[in-house]
Scaffold this motif. Sequence first.
Motif, short mmCIF file in Angstrom:
data_model
loop_
_atom_site.label_atom_id
_atom_site.label_comp_id
_atom_site.label_asym_id
_atom_site.label_seq_id
_atom_site.Cartn_x
_atom_site.Cartn_y
_atom_site.Cartn_z
N VAL A 73 -5.87 10.18 6.46
CA VAL A 73 -6.89 10.03 5.41
C VAL A 73 -7.39 8.60 5.34
O VAL A 73 -8.50 8.35 4.89
CB VAL A 73 -6.41 10.49 4.01
N GLY A 74 -6.56 7.66 5.79
CA GLY A 74 -6.99 6.26 5.75
C GLY A 74 -7.08 5.74 4.33
O GLY A 74 -6.81 6.47 3.37
N LYS A 75 -7.46 4.51 4.21
CA LYS A 75 -7.49 3.86 2.88
C LYS A 75 -8.55 4.45 1.97
O LYS A 75 -8.49 4.36 0.76
CB LYS A 75 -7.77 2.37 3.05
N ASN A 76 -9.59 5.06 2.57
CA ASN A 76 -10.74 5.46 1.76
C ASN A 76 -10.58 6.77 1.03
O ASN A 76 -11.35 7.08 0.15
CB ASN A 76 -11.98 5.52 2.65
N ASN A 77 -9.56 7.53 1.42
CA ASN A 77 -9.42 8.82 0.74
C ASN A 77 -8.05 9.04 0.15
O ASN A 77 -7.49 10.13 0.20
CB ASN A 77 -9.81 9.96 1.69
N MET A 78 -7.53 7.97 -0.46
CA MET A 78 -6.22 8.08 -1.08
C MET A 78 -6.23 9.05 -2.27
O MET A 78 -5.22 9.60 -2.63
CB MET A 78 -5.70 6.71 -1.52
N TYR A 79 -7.42 9.23 -2.84
CA TYR A 79 -7.52 10.18 -3.96
C TYR A 79 -7.08 11.58 -3.51
O TYR A 79 -6.26 12.23 -4.15
CB TYR A 79 -8.96 10.24 -4.50
N SER B 231 0.87 -1.19 0.00
CA SER B 231 0.00 0.00 0.00
C SER B 231 0.90 1.23 0.00
O SER B 231 2.13 1.12 0.18
CB SER B 231 -0.85 0.03 1.26
N VAL B 232 0.31 2.40 -0.14
CA VAL B 232 1.07 3.65 -0.08
C VAL B 232 1.67 3.81 1.33
O VAL B 232 2.81 4.23 1.48
CB VAL B 232 0.17 4.86 -0.45
N GLU B 233 0.90 3.42 2.34
CA GLU B 233 1.43 3.51 3.71
C GLU B 233 2.65 2.59 3.87
O GLU B 233 3.67 2.99 4.45
CB GLU B 233 0.35 3.14 4.74
N ASP B 234 2.55 1.39 3.36
CA ASP B 234 3.67 0.43 3.41
C ASP B 234 4.89 1.03 2.70
O ASP B 234 6.01 0.98 3.20
CB ASP B 234 3.21 -0.87 2.73
N LEU B 235 4.65 1.65 1.55
CA LEU B 235 5.74 2.26 0.78
C LEU B 235 6.43 3.36 1.61
O LEU B 235 7.67 3.38 1.72
CB LEU B 235 5.17 2.82 -0.52
N PHE B 236 5.65 4.23 2.22
CA PHE B 236 6.28 5.32 2.98
C PHE B 236 6.92 4.82 4.28
O PHE B 236 7.87 5.44 4.75
CB PHE B 236 5.29 6.47 3.21
N ASN B 237 6.43 3.71 4.82
CA ASN B 237 7.15 3.11 5.95
C ASN B 237 8.54 2.68 5.50
O ASN B 237 9.52 2.84 6.24
CB ASN B 237 6.39 1.89 6.50
N GLU B 238 8.62 2.16 4.28
CA GLU B 238 9.92 1.74 3.73
C GLU B 238 10.82 2.96 3.48
O GLU B 238 12.03 2.90 3.68
CB GLU B 238 9.75 0.94 2.43
N VAL B 239 10.22 4.06 3.00
CA VAL B 239 11.00 5.29 2.78
C VAL B 239 11.60 5.75 4.11
O VAL B 239 12.79 6.07 4.19
CB VAL B 239 10.15 6.42 2.17
N LEU B 240 10.78 5.75 5.16
CA LEU B 240 11.27 6.21 6.46
C LEU B 240 12.40 5.31 6.97
O LEU B 240 13.44 5.80 7.42
CB LEU B 240 10.12 6.27 7.49
N LYS B 241 12.20 3.99 6.86
CA LYS B 241 13.24 3.05 7.29
C LYS B 241 14.54 3.32 6.54
O LYS B 241 15.62 3.31 7.11
CB LYS B 241 12.80 1.60 7.00
N HIS B 242 14.41 3.55 5.23
CA HIS B 242 15.60 3.79 4.42
C HIS B 242 16.30 5.10 4.82
O HIS B 242 17.52 5.15 4.94
CB HIS B 242 15.26 3.79 2.93
N GLU B 243 15.52 6.15 5.05
CA GLU B 243 16.12 7.43 5.44
C GLU B 243 16.82 7.32 6.80
O GLU B 243 17.85 7.93 7.03
CB GLU B 243 15.08 8.55 5.44
#
Length: 170
Positions: free
Chosen positions: A144-150, A82-94
């Motif tokens: 925003v949660g999953k429902n308002n990713m737009y 998910s987008v949240e999963d992706l940004f968790n990975e960005v934070l871990k990497h930073e």
Amino acid sequence: MLNKKIEDICNRQIEREAFSSNLYLAMAVWSETNGYAGVAGWLYAQAEEEKLHMLKFIKYINERGGKSVIPAIKKPVSTFKSVEDLFNEVLKHEEFVTASINEIVALTLTEKDFNTHNFLQWFVMEQVEEEASVKNILDKVRLVGKNNMYQFDRDIMGLRAPATGTPTAQ
Ligand SMILES: [Fe+2]
Ligand SMILES: [Fe+2]
């Protein structure tokens, strides 16, 4: 003139900044092909910044009488839950990059290389900003949660801090 230990650890950082750039490109591709054009835009811009970080190290090493090594780069992960999963990975990497920069700073002190110590201060500040900015994005994703990713995808570029400093040769 750079001593060998400092030259080697700065060359290691070239590889890490190059990997960061490719990691964010892989994340941009995932985002773009999953309907998140805004997130992709953020990640493409981030990939460009990481390339500039790499260049900053390349030019610094060469200018101080060392020789930069252009490395092979390992393949980054390319799928995310998910987008949240992706940004968790960005934070871990930073956080990993911050630790890596701090390790170089520590070595410049034991090696009494105050020129490189000074050069690194820009990166120390940059990492503070990178981590804060990604944490801010993660807060918004969770809000925003999953429902308002737009809405999130539409607004994310507004969360970008302008790139700090001009990463040119010292
Ligand atoms: Fe970086
Ligand atoms: Fe970064």
